[in-house]
Design an enzyme around this catalytic site. Structure first.
Site: not given
Ligand code: ADP
Length: 382
Positions: A75, A132, A195, A315, A318
């Protein structure tokens, strides 16, 4: 790759710090076996060399020896304007990635190191770069050009590039398969909310606009990044608060977003705080959601209509409450969610729009590693 099965997955964290950690999980014969190594990893080279050893190591092996690996997909964050698709890495490509260091000083140098180390671990493998930025290279000029002196674009390549391209592209394809509709003729908005967060407007399978800009700081409110602010804000911070460029960079990239507004960059915690009456967490969510809604409207206009929306990443996959609030009251655009489906989406891809909603709304788990592997395979088979 014939059945797209993951044989092993893992990562090295806290590289260069005193308490590093490597996790490596093998998936063999239907069983997942974790392996953890807690020790400092001096640099990325040491981390990746160790991963190479583990892939063939006595207890953690998933390959016979390193010649079993036919290709390595990397990547690469910034491909600038040079790359519109994944590319086999040769000296010319290395030079172009080096050329783009000024556009991504934090990312392209470690990417180059990764390629160099992967070549030494897997000397027989083809190395492929998956960018990307590539998916967003179809942006038309009005969407990518900033209204600043044109020479800054011509001579210094200042423009909107956009990021998270592998994720946006992957969920588009998955959505089109799920909807049993060709990407041709489909008007989609994809929302990658992790994030880092970005949205993309996709027409006929081509990205026509995206929220991130020349760097991944622009657009949506993120965990610690501000997203869009008035471009004159840095002058104010420098003039009135005596901040250096480094200070401003730190504030906007690391101390803003959800964290800046309410102290936490973890959406789970922000939601919990808001539910228990924390005012600033409530405000942070309001700002976060308002920005998403504003771009949904903007992209519905850019796309001249809307057929489907896709939520993805931590987010997006989930957090039902974020999805609900992002779509609430947008019936005039044809968007209506089903409360129950949204609250408990199924495993894998699920549809959360209400029966009869003109716009179909999906949750599609992203899988950037799989997409990189698929693209890598596609390139070497060409
Ligand atoms: P990255 O950009 O680091 O790959 P992710 O895609 O893993 O990040 O997303 C991280 C975000 O997802 C964080 O803000 C985390 O709080 C949020 N998150 C993960 N599970 C849940 C949940 N069950 N409810 C709300 N937010 C969630």
């Amino acid at each position: 790759m014939s059945d797209e099965r993951t044989l092993a997955e893992g990562m090295v964290e806290k590289i260069g710090e005193e308490t590093g950690a490597l996790t490596h999980e093998t998936h063999m014969n239907g069983e997942k076996t974790p392996f953890v190594e807690k020790r400092p990893f001096r640099d990325h080279r040491e981390g990746l060399m160790r991963i190479g050893e583990l892939l063939g190591g006595p207890e953690t092996a998933v390959i016979g020896d390193t010649s079993d690996i036919g290709a390595v997909g990397h990547r690469v964050v910034h491909g600038g304007e040079a790359f519109h698709e994944p590319t086999i890495i040769d000296d010319r490509v290395l030079e172009a990635i080096r050329d783009n260091i000024e556009l991504a000083p934090l990312h392209n140098p470690p990417n180059l190191l990764g390629i160099e180390v992967a070549k030494s671990i897997f000397p027989d493998a083809v190395q492929v770069a998956v960018f990307d930025t590539a998916f967003h290279q179809t942006l038309p000029m009005p969407a990518f050009l900033y209204a600043i002196p044109y020479e800054l674009y011509e001579k210094h390549r200042v423009r909107r590039y956009g990021f998270h391209g592998t994720s946006h592209a992957y969920v588009c394809e998955r959505a089109s398969a799920y909807l049993e509709t060709s990407l041709e003729g489909l008007r989609l908005i994809t929302l990658h909310l992790g994030n880092g967060a970005s949205m993309a407007a996709v027409k006929d399978g081509k990205c026509i606009d995206t929220t991130m800009g020349m760097t991944p700081l622009g657009g949506l409110v993120m965990g610690t990044r501000s997203g869009d602010v008035d471009p004159a804000l840095p002058f104010f911070l420098a003039d009135h608060l005596d901040m250096s460029l480094g200070d401003i960079d730190r504030v906007l990239n690391r101390e803003s977003g959800l964290k800046g507004l309410c102290g936490s960059n973890d959406m789970r915690e922000v939601i919990r705080m808001a539910q228990s009456g924390h005012d600033r967490a409530r405000i942070a969510l309001d700002v976060y959601i308002y920005r998403i809604r504003k771009f949904i409207g903007a992209y519905a206009a850019a796309l001249e209509g809307l057929d489907a929306m896709v939520f993805t990443a931590g987010i997006g996959e989930n957090a039902p409450t974020i999805r609900w609030r992002a779509c609430e009251g947008l019936g005039h655009l044809g968007i209506a969610l089903d409360r129950a489906r949204n609250t408990v989406p199924g495993k894998g891809i699920s549809e959360i729009s209400a029966e009869g909603s003109r716009v179909r709304v999906l949750v599609v788990p992203t899988d950037e590693e799989l997409r990189i592997a698929q693209e890598t395979k596609r390139v070497i088979e060409k």
